[in-house]
Design an enzyme around this catalytic site. Structure first.
Site, PDB file in Angstrom:
ATOM      1  CG  MET A  97       9.986  72.639 -30.193  1.00  0.00           C
ATOM      2  SD  MET A  97       8.859  71.562 -31.120  1.00  0.00           S
ATOM      3  CE  MET A  97       7.786  71.019 -29.792  1.00  0.00           C
ATOM      4  CG  LEU A 100       5.063  80.511 -35.555  1.00  0.00           C
ATOM      5  CD1 LEU A 100       5.313  79.954 -36.952  1.00  0.00           C
ATOM      6  CD2 LEU A 100       6.201  81.423 -35.128  1.00  0.00           C
ATOM      7  CG  ASN A 114       5.841  72.738 -38.808  1.00  0.00           C
ATOM      8  OD1 ASN A 114       6.972  72.741 -38.324  1.00  0.00           O
ATOM      9  ND2 ASN A 114       4.798  72.261 -38.150  1.00  0.00           N
ATOM     10  CG  HIS A 116       2.725  67.597 -36.658  1.00  0.00           C
ATOM     11  ND1 HIS A 116       2.939  68.245 -35.458  1.00  0.00           N
ATOM     12  CD2 HIS A 116       1.772  66.667 -36.425  1.00  0.00           C
ATOM     13  CE1 HIS A 116       2.147  67.706 -34.536  1.00  0.00           C
ATOM     14  NE2 HIS A 116       1.433  66.756 -35.099  1.00  0.00           N
ATOM     15  CD  GLU A 181      10.677  63.906 -38.085  1.00  0.00           C
ATOM     16  OE1 GLU A 181      11.585  64.755 -37.944  1.00  0.00           O
ATOM     17  OE2 GLU A 181       9.980  63.493 -37.135  1.00  0.00           O
TER      18      GLU A 181
END
Length: 224
Positions: A97, A100, A114, A116, A181
């Site tokens: 979290m 960047l 990543n 999401h 996920e």
């Protein structure tokens, strides 16, 4: 891996919390399904469950508390040094979290993934499940994508689509999305490790030589 011709890809995983997607990767390695070595797990928060998961699996861990750094740039510089000490071929953000810096994302361009919890480009940022409900969406889901300087904006590799049910609240919807996920993140990492998934210089995701559409490779969840 039983096949000596398959080269094992070194991966560093970045976390901020419970590490459930990290666990899915650990389980995939243990089952012999992922040709990767998780070289290290790095957290920007101390005492999170993900660090315990890594330690239990015998994976080296490091904590870089972002609160100890004077700036985002200083934190990202130290994070880069810590990651690069392990010489990974892929960096995996698993519930990391942090926003960047462009320098950081450029350093790992094409070799950082990543996950999401939305069907990007919809619902970038936070609170995606409630926002999907508020918008009256009939479908929701999760996206694995390459990381670029644009927040949640890199090219998508794979999406899992989950139907929104009449009795859903944000918590119920989140639980069903999270199950997907744990299916698609190991799959995307496997594709990358095998050389099947790449990001081109033009910023496109390519799977087995075919340029993917904006949604990436899309699957429909087998469960409601």
């Amino acid at each position: 891996m039983s096949d000596s011709n398959v080269k094992t890809l070194k991966v560093v995983v970045l976390i901020s919390g419970s590490g459930s997607n990290l666990q899915a990767l650990i389980d995939g390695v243990a089952a012999g399904e992922l040709p990767i070595e998780i070289a290290a797990v790095i957290s920007n928060r101390p005492d999170v469950m993900g660090l315990t998961r890594a330690a239990t699996a015998g994976i080296p861990t490091a904590v870089l508390d972002h609160k100890s750094f004077a700036s985002r740039e200083a934190f990202d510089q130290e994070l880069m040094r810590t990651i690069d000490a392990y010489t990974p071929g892929l960096v995996v953000l698993a519930g990391f979290m942090r926003i960047l810096t462009p320098e950081f994302t450029q350093h790992y361009l094409g070799r950082m993934l990543n996950i999401h919890p939305s069907l990007l480009p919809k619902f970038q940022g936070l609170h995606t499940h409630q926002r999907a409900l508020d918008a009256g969406e009939q479908e929701h889901g999760v996206t694995v994508h390459f990381v670029t300087a644009e927040l949640d904006g890199g090219p998508a590799a794979i999406q899992a689509v989950v139907p929104v049910l009449a009795n859903d609240d944000a918590n119920l919807l989140a639980k069903r999305v999270q199950r997907q996920e744990h299916v698609i993140y190991p799959l995307a990492v496997k594709w990358f490790a095998l050389g099947d998934l790449v990001m081109t210089d033009e910023g496109k995701a390519v799977l087995k030589g075919e340029t993917l559409p904006a949604c990436g490779y899309q699957i429909k969840a087998n469960e409601p």
